[in-house]
Design a protein around this motif. Structure first.
Motif, short mmCIF file in Angstrom:
data_model
loop_
_atom_site.label_atom_id
_atom_site.label_comp_id
_atom_site.label_asym_id
_atom_site.label_seq_id
_atom_site.Cartn_x
_atom_site.Cartn_y
_atom_site.Cartn_z
N ARG A 1 5.91 -21.02 -3.41
CA ARG A 1 4.34 -21.24 -3.55
C ARG A 1 3.72 -20.66 -2.53
O ARG A 1 2.77 -19.76 -2.74
CB ARG A 1 3.88 -22.66 -3.85
CG ARG A 1 2.61 -22.93 -4.02
CD ARG A 1 2.29 -24.44 -4.23
NE ARG A 1 2.60 -24.78 -5.55
CZ ARG A 1 3.81 -25.72 -5.82
NH1 ARG A 1 4.24 -26.26 -5.03
NH2 ARG A 1 4.01 -25.85 -6.99
N GLU A 2 3.99 -20.76 -1.31
CA GLU A 2 3.13 -20.10 -0.27
C GLU A 2 3.40 -18.56 -0.26
O GLU A 2 2.45 -18.04 -0.02
CB GLU A 2 3.85 -20.79 1.11
CG GLU A 2 3.31 -22.19 1.40
CD GLU A 2 4.36 -23.15 0.87
OE1 GLU A 2 5.35 -22.96 0.06
OE2 GLU A 2 3.93 -24.34 0.92
N SER A 3 4.57 -18.03 -0.55
CA SER A 3 4.83 -16.67 -0.55
C SER A 3 3.93 -16.10 -1.80
O SER A 3 3.35 -14.90 -1.44
CB SER A 3 6.24 -16.25 -0.49
OG SER A 3 6.76 -16.57 -1.77
N HIS A 4 3.95 -16.74 -2.66
CA HIS A 4 3.04 -16.11 -4.05
C HIS A 4 1.59 -16.04 -3.59
O HIS A 4 1.08 -15.02 -3.79
CB HIS A 4 3.51 -17.12 -5.04
CG HIS A 4 2.45 -16.67 -6.32
ND1 HIS A 4 1.34 -17.00 -6.53
CD2 HIS A 4 2.80 -15.85 -7.21
CE1 HIS A 4 0.69 -16.62 -7.83
NE2 HIS A 4 1.80 -15.91 -8.13
N ASP A 5 1.07 -17.02 -2.96
CA ASP A 5 -0.31 -17.34 -2.45
C ASP A 5 -0.50 -16.11 -1.40
O ASP A 5 -1.62 -15.46 -1.54
CB ASP A 5 -0.61 -18.59 -1.99
CG ASP A 5 -0.75 -19.76 -3.01
OD1 ASP A 5 -0.66 -19.25 -4.08
OD2 ASP A 5 -0.84 -20.81 -2.69
N VAL B 1 0.87 -1.15 0.08
CA VAL B 1 -0.03 0.01 0.05
C VAL B 1 0.76 1.28 -0.02
O VAL B 1 0.44 2.28 -0.54
CB VAL B 1 -1.02 0.12 1.23
CG1 VAL B 1 -1.91 1.36 1.20
CG2 VAL B 1 -1.81 -1.20 1.21
N HIS B 2 1.90 1.12 0.52
CA HIS B 2 2.92 2.30 0.65
C HIS B 2 4.27 2.28 -0.01
O HIS B 2 5.29 2.44 0.24
CB HIS B 2 3.21 2.36 2.18
CG HIS B 2 2.15 2.62 3.01
ND1 HIS B 2 1.80 4.03 3.39
CD2 HIS B 2 1.49 1.89 3.78
CE1 HIS B 2 0.76 3.86 4.22
NE2 HIS B 2 0.41 2.69 4.36
N ILE C 1 -3.11 -10.84 0.32
CA ILE C 1 -2.88 -9.92 1.27
C ILE C 1 -2.44 -8.53 0.62
O ILE C 1 -3.33 -7.66 0.60
CB ILE C 1 -1.68 -9.94 2.23
CG1 ILE C 1 -2.09 -11.00 2.99
CG2 ILE C 1 -1.39 -8.73 2.69
CD1 ILE C 1 -0.76 -11.46 4.16
N ALA C 2 -1.77 -8.52 -0.57
CA ALA C 2 -1.43 -7.27 -1.19
C ALA C 2 -2.10 -7.30 -2.65
O ALA C 2 -2.14 -6.38 -3.38
CB ALA C 2 0.07 -7.07 -1.54
#
Length: 97
Positions: free
Chosen positions: A27-31, A3-4, A36-37
Motif C-alpha cells: 500500500r505504501e509503495s503504491h502511494d 523519467v529515464h 513521485i512517478a
C-alpha cells in the motif's frame, strides 16, 4: 527510473535493499510511486544480463540530481565489481554488500 525508462540506471547495494524494503509494504509503495512517478513502478530485475558497470551508479546519481533530488553519497558506495545485487545474480547472500 520513472523519467529515464530504458536507461542503464541501477541502485547501489544500500539503495537496492531500501527498494526491497518498501516493496514489501504494498500500500505504501503504491502511494509513494504514484506520488513521485505518477504510476506504480514494478520491480523488474534482469539476472540474465549480469552485473552492470560501476559507471551506471554515476549515471544514476546524475539522473537523480538532474531531477532535483539530493543524493546522499554514503548510500551510493560502489560494491566490489560495481554490480547491483538484483541484476548480478552472483550467488552472494542478499544482505551482503
Amino acid at each position: 527510473m520513472a523519467v529515464h525508462a530504458g536507461d542503464p540506471l541501477m541502485p547501489s547495494e544500500a539503495v537496492d535493499r531500501g527498494v526491497h524494503a518498501i516493496l514489501l509494504h504494498t500500500r505504501e509503495s503504491h502511494d509513494l510511486f504514484n506520488r513521485i512517478a505518477g504510476r506504480f513502478l514494478h520491480h523488474n530485475p534482469h539476472p540474465e544480463r549480469g552485473g552492470r558497470p560501476a559507471a551506471s551508479l554515476a549515471e544514476t546519481k546524475a539522473a537523480i540530481r538532474d531531477a532535483g533530488y539530493v543524493v546522499q553519497d554514503k548510500f551510493w558506495a560502489t560494491a566490489e565489481g560495481g554490480v547491483s545485487q538484483c541484476d548480478s545474480d552472483d550467488g552472494r547472500p542478499y544482505a551482503t554488500a
